[in-house]
Design a protein around this motif. Sequence first.
Motif, short mmCIF file in Angstrom:
data_model
loop_
_atom_site.label_atom_id
_atom_site.label_comp_id
_atom_site.label_asym_id
_atom_site.label_seq_id
_atom_site.Cartn_x
_atom_site.Cartn_y
_atom_site.Cartn_z
N GLY A 193 0.79 -1.23 0.00
CA GLY A 193 0.00 0.00 0.00
C GLY A 193 0.81 1.27 0.00
N LEU A 194 1.98 1.27 -0.65
CA LEU A 194 2.78 2.49 -0.75
C LEU A 194 2.13 3.41 -1.77
CD1 LEU A 194 6.37 0.94 -0.77
CD2 LEU A 194 5.13 1.93 1.16
N GLN A 195 1.58 4.52 -1.30
CA GLN A 195 0.78 5.39 -2.17
C GLN A 195 1.65 6.43 -2.88
OE1 GLN A 195 -3.28 6.51 -0.75
NE2 GLN A 195 -2.41 6.04 1.26
N ALA A 196 1.42 6.56 -4.17
CA ALA A 196 2.07 7.61 -4.95
C ALA A 196 1.22 8.87 -4.84
CB ALA A 196 2.24 7.18 -6.40
N LEU A 197 1.46 9.66 -3.81
CA LEU A 197 0.68 10.87 -3.56
C LEU A 197 1.46 12.08 -4.05
CD1 LEU A 197 -0.52 10.17 0.10
CD2 LEU A 197 -1.66 9.57 -2.04
N GLU A 198 0.80 12.89 -4.85
CA GLU A 198 1.42 14.12 -5.34
C GLU A 198 0.77 15.32 -4.67
OE1 GLU A 198 2.47 16.45 -9.52
OE2 GLU A 198 1.03 14.80 -9.51
N ARG A 199 1.55 16.11 -3.95
CA ARG A 199 1.02 17.30 -3.29
C ARG A 199 0.61 18.32 -4.33
NH1 ARG A 199 0.35 15.22 1.80
NH2 ARG A 199 2.04 13.72 2.08
N ILE A 200 -0.53 18.99 -4.10
CA ILE A 200 -1.05 19.91 -5.11
C ILE A 200 -0.34 21.26 -5.10
CG2 ILE A 200 -3.32 18.80 -5.03
CD1 ILE A 200 -4.31 21.24 -3.46
N ALA A 201 0.53 21.49 -4.11
CA ALA A 201 1.32 22.73 -4.07
C ALA A 201 2.72 22.38 -3.58
CB ALA A 201 0.66 23.75 -3.13
N PRO A 202 3.72 23.15 -3.98
CA PRO A 202 5.10 22.86 -3.57
C PRO A 202 5.28 23.02 -2.05
CG PRO A 202 5.04 24.40 -5.42
CD PRO A 202 3.65 24.29 -4.92
N ASP A 203 6.26 22.32 -1.51
CA ASP A 203 6.59 22.48 -0.09
C ASP A 203 7.18 23.86 0.16
OD1 ASP A 203 5.87 19.85 0.00
OD2 ASP A 203 7.85 19.07 0.50
N LYS A 204 7.11 24.29 1.42
CA LYS A 204 7.77 25.53 1.83
C LYS A 204 8.96 25.16 2.68
CE LYS A 204 3.86 28.68 1.45
NZ LYS A 204 3.08 29.75 2.10
N ALA A 205 10.11 25.66 2.29
CA ALA A 205 11.35 25.26 2.94
C ALA A 205 11.43 25.77 4.37
CB ALA A 205 12.55 25.77 2.14
N MET A 206 12.20 25.08 5.17
CA MET A 206 12.44 25.49 6.55
C MET A 206 13.18 26.81 6.58
SD MET A 206 14.83 23.48 9.29
CE MET A 206 16.22 23.61 8.16
N ILE A 207 12.74 27.71 7.49
CA ILE A 207 13.45 28.95 7.75
C ILE A 207 13.53 29.12 9.26
CG2 ILE A 207 12.76 30.08 5.59
CD1 ILE A 207 10.59 31.54 7.14
N ALA A 208 14.27 30.10 9.70
CA ALA A 208 14.42 30.33 11.14
C ALA A 208 13.05 30.56 11.78
CB ALA A 208 15.33 31.53 11.39
N GLY A 209 12.72 29.76 12.79
CA GLY A 209 11.46 29.91 13.50
C GLY A 209 10.30 29.15 12.89
#
Length: 417
Positions: free
Chosen positions: A217-233
């Motif tokens: 059951g490994l799902q090929a899930l595609e997020r509908i928007a790009p990730d937001k990178a880690m920043i301070a805080g």
Amino acid sequence: MPGKAAKITITERQQQILQTFSRSTTAPCRLRQRAAIIVLAFDGLLNEEIATRVGLTHRQVGRWRRRWANAWDQLIDIECRESRAELRRAIEAVLSDEPRPGAPGKFTPEQVTLILTVACEPPEKSGRPITHWTAYELADEVITRGIVASISPSQVSRYLHEAALRPHKSRSWLNTTETDPVRFAAQVQTVCDTYLTAPEQERTHQTHTVCVDEMTGLQALERIAPDKAMIAGKCHRIEFEYERHGTLCLIGNFVVTTGELLKPTIGPTRTESDFASHIEQTVATDPEGSWVFVVDNLNIHCSESLVKLVAEACEVSTDLGKKGKRGVLKSVARRQAFLSESSHRIRFVSLPKHSSWLNQIEVIFGVIMRKVIRRGSFTSVEDLRTKLLNFIAYFNRVFAKPFRWTYTGRPLMKAAA
């Protein structure tokens, strides 16, 4: 008449640590001050001069000089016996405030014990439709029961912390479904013996010991928007909504003696033929060698196809019979007995029922879930397949190493006094 100032002696290593404390921009102000006092006193300055430099009174300076002088023998002992990090912690402890008595406690030991007793009870027992306690609900419950007249949730949290109780946390674990304790103990010991003897078996008999299981059951899930990178805080943020592209099943091999993931099978299903083909392609990596596969009790791990494959590879001339009718193929028990036959070049070691914690590959599946699947975004099942294969190659190159298996299958006994 003022007394004589305590003589300050420090070693080179102590001096380095004290100077680090005194110049630190992140250490507490009091620690910087006290470290500077000891360094300046060692340089020969008088208490009045030191007090002017660090912003304290000469009496306070004298107190910390005495504290250091009294702890000198202990610090020397630690420096000779322990690591630099341990010495650093000891110096920090010498320059820290001693515990203060504080105000008298508002609650008796009996009341605190009853509060902790309630925390260890399931909330359903108190008629609350929740799965676990929070500090707020626990405080309300002990007041309702009349254990205390009033108490704050923060005070309840402190009592829970002191008692090392964490009702907000939980961990999953497995209960075996094997009802015969003797059979369970024998199976566990067999699995453990397989792991412990694997290096010797490979060295003397060219026997490969491999843990096998499926990650379904490994799902090929595609997020509908790009990730937001880690920043301070702010941590790395992942879009909640996704589009489904299908699922895959990973049939994996974990080589006990090397820690490598060998010849994985990734496809849409995990049928009887899928598993038999997987074993066949694994054995093909060393056709002349011997193989021991550690598997669970799934029906495809003792199937008719697998029995026929092993019989052909090991050149077994015995009549296999007919599934459900007679011979080796008649029942699951007979097929398992055949596959576990020690005289075969290819054999299977079955785990006890519902005891997958004994299968070493389960740890690797957890790694794959955390490092590839959980935060992944896949445009298709083919993209998921490619990323899984890339990670397996990366794992073999960077992380692969055998587990140091110490459990023998026998109950752990308390060491003799």
